[in-house]
Write a protein that holds these residues in place. Structure first.
Motif, short mmCIF file in Angstrom:
data_model
loop_
_atom_site.label_atom_id
_atom_site.label_comp_id
_atom_site.label_asym_id
_atom_site.label_seq_id
_atom_site.Cartn_x
_atom_site.Cartn_y
_atom_site.Cartn_z
N GLU A 110 0.84 -1.21 0.00
CA GLU A 110 0.00 0.00 0.00
C GLU A 110 0.87 1.25 0.00
N ALA A 111 1.97 1.21 0.75
CA ALA A 111 2.89 2.36 0.75
C ALA A 111 3.51 2.56 -0.62
N LEU A 112 3.80 1.46 -1.31
CA LEU A 112 4.41 1.57 -2.64
C LEU A 112 3.42 2.16 -3.65
N THR A 113 2.14 1.83 -3.53
CA THR A 113 1.16 2.44 -4.44
C THR A 113 1.12 3.95 -4.26
N ARG A 114 1.27 4.40 -3.03
CA ARG A 114 1.30 5.85 -2.78
C ARG A 114 2.57 6.47 -3.33
N GLU A 115 3.68 5.78 -3.11
CA GLU A 115 4.97 6.28 -3.60
C GLU A 115 4.96 6.41 -5.13
N LEU A 116 4.33 5.44 -5.80
CA LEU A 116 4.29 5.44 -7.27
C LEU A 116 3.14 6.28 -7.82
N ASP A 117 2.33 6.84 -6.92
CA ASP A 117 1.19 7.68 -7.30
C ASP A 117 0.19 6.92 -8.18
N ILE A 118 -0.10 5.66 -7.81
CA ILE A 118 -1.08 4.86 -8.54
C ILE A 118 -2.17 4.35 -7.60
N GLU A 119 -2.25 4.92 -6.42
CA GLU A 119 -3.16 4.43 -5.39
C GLU A 119 -4.61 4.40 -5.88
N ALA A 120 -5.01 5.39 -6.69
CA ALA A 120 -6.39 5.47 -7.14
C ALA A 120 -6.74 4.41 -8.18
N PHE A 121 -5.73 3.77 -8.74
CA PHE A 121 -5.94 2.83 -9.84
C PHE A 121 -5.61 1.38 -9.44
N VAL A 122 -5.31 1.18 -8.15
CA VAL A 122 -4.95 -0.15 -7.64
C VAL A 122 -5.90 -0.51 -6.51
N SER A 123 -6.41 -1.74 -6.53
CA SER A 123 -7.28 -2.23 -5.47
C SER A 123 -6.70 -3.51 -4.88
N LEU A 124 -6.61 -3.54 -3.54
CA LEU A 124 -6.17 -4.73 -2.82
C LEU A 124 -7.29 -5.14 -1.87
N PRO A 125 -8.32 -5.82 -2.39
CA PRO A 125 -9.49 -6.12 -1.56
C PRO A 125 -9.30 -7.24 -0.56
N GLY A 126 -8.13 -7.88 -0.55
CA GLY A 126 -7.89 -8.97 0.39
C GLY A 126 -8.37 -10.31 -0.16
N PHE A 127 -8.62 -11.24 0.76
CA PHE A 127 -9.09 -12.57 0.38
C PHE A 127 -10.54 -12.50 -0.08
N VAL A 128 -10.87 -13.19 -1.18
CA VAL A 128 -12.25 -13.27 -1.65
C VAL A 128 -12.63 -14.74 -1.79
N GLN A 129 -13.91 -15.02 -1.58
CA GLN A 129 -14.38 -16.41 -1.61
C GLN A 129 -14.34 -16.99 -3.01
N ASN A 130 -14.59 -16.15 -4.02
CA ASN A 130 -14.66 -16.66 -5.39
C ASN A 130 -13.76 -15.82 -6.31
N PRO A 131 -12.48 -16.16 -6.39
CA PRO A 131 -11.59 -15.42 -7.30
C PRO A 131 -11.83 -15.77 -8.76
N PHE A 132 -12.55 -16.86 -9.02
CA PHE A 132 -12.68 -17.35 -10.40
C PHE A 132 -13.60 -16.45 -11.23
N SER A 133 -14.62 -15.86 -10.60
CA SER A 133 -15.48 -14.93 -11.33
C SER A 133 -14.69 -13.69 -11.76
N VAL A 134 -13.69 -13.33 -10.95
CA VAL A 134 -12.83 -12.19 -11.29
C VAL A 134 -11.85 -12.58 -12.39
N MET A 135 -11.26 -13.76 -12.28
CA MET A 135 -10.36 -14.25 -13.32
C MET A 135 -11.04 -14.28 -14.69
N ALA A 136 -12.31 -14.67 -14.68
CA ALA A 136 -13.05 -14.80 -15.94
C ALA A 136 -13.30 -13.47 -16.62
N ARG A 137 -13.18 -12.36 -15.87
CA ARG A 137 -13.50 -11.05 -16.42
C ARG A 137 -12.31 -10.11 -16.49
N ALA A 138 -11.14 -10.58 -16.07
CA ALA A 138 -9.93 -9.75 -16.18
C ALA A 138 -9.45 -9.70 -17.62
#
Length: 261
Positions: A126-154
């Protein structure tokens, strides 16, 4: 500290047990060629008694879950291409290199980056996203129950690891239909991607090369992976592999190429 001493003692005991027991086995199964090489070197088990049977990480339930709607709002509005990383937030996964690469991508492309997973590196990332000034464009939502629905749409899945055994998330991303870019780390990605036939292989820890591979995929989207890319990692394929170790099914073969940047 006592905990570190205990871990060293535990590793020493496990290694001695492995070195004593493995050579006495009729067959030893590893999940990848790289792991098999490490086992052969550490235990002196003859190579003819070492067999590679990948873990079965794709099943019908995974493919069904991939069809479910994702919870993350960026995947629902579909306005920006999303690059995806998945894994524990640890040095092994080297998400810092992915963040640095994405900062370069942002200079040319209005993309977003989502990294699923939790771990001790969260604060540093999270500190690195601020340092690189990309914080608004990066999401770290943590653990999710179903990562496969996200994989299918990336738009693209990126494996940034410094080392692996056999990265199941890379296989699962292929099964979900995501084009992939992966570091050519020891071990697994080269075997999974068939020397680059099923996805781009890049050097470990190289943000500029990673950024170029991501930009190439965003500018000229590759088609979804064919079933051939992940069929070796299903339950049925694993059963066939174990039967082969028992002398019931015929062996398969592979090859090698160089990493490209």
């Amino acid at each position: 500290p006592a905990a570190r001493v205990d871990r060293r003692v535990t590793r020493w005991v496990i290694m001695r047990l492995v070195q004593w027991t493995y050579p006495r086995a009729d067959a030893v199964i590893a999940v990848s060629d790289g792991v098999a090489r490490d086992v052969a070197e550490a235990t002196k088990v003859p190579r003819e008694r070492l067999h590679v049977v990948p873990n079965p990480v794709v099943d019908a339930k995974l493919l069904e879950r991939a069809k479910e709607p994702p919870d993350h709002p960026w995947f629902r509005n579909g306005s920006n291409p999303i690059v995806l990383g998945v894994g524990r937030l640890t040095p092994q996964k080297d998400f810092s290199t992915l963040l640095r690469a994405f900062a370069e991508v942002r200079q040319r492309h209005d993309a977003r980056l989502v990294i699923l997973g939790e771990g001790p590196e969260r604060g540093a990332l999270e500190a690195l996203t601020r340092e690189l000034d990309i914080e608004a464009f990066v999401s770290l939502p943590g653990f999710v129950q179903n990562p496969f629905s996200v994989m299918a749409r990336a738009r693209l899945f990126v494996l940034s690891s410094a080392w692996e055994g056999l990265p199941g998330v890379l296989i699962q991303a292929l099964a979900c239909g995501a084009p992939v870019v992966a570091t050519d780390c020891e071990s697994g990605p080269r075997e999974i991607l068939d020397d680059g036939r099923f996805g781009r292989l890049i050097p470990v820890g190289d943000p500029s090369c990673m950024a170029k591979a991501i930009l190439d995929a965003l500018d000229t989207p590759p088609g979804p992976p064919k079933r051939e890319a992940w069929a070796r990692f299903t339950d049925d394929a694993a059963v066939d592999g174990y039967l082969h170790v028992l002398g019931i099914t015929p062996p398969s073969s592979g090859g090698s190429k160089d990493t490209a940047c």
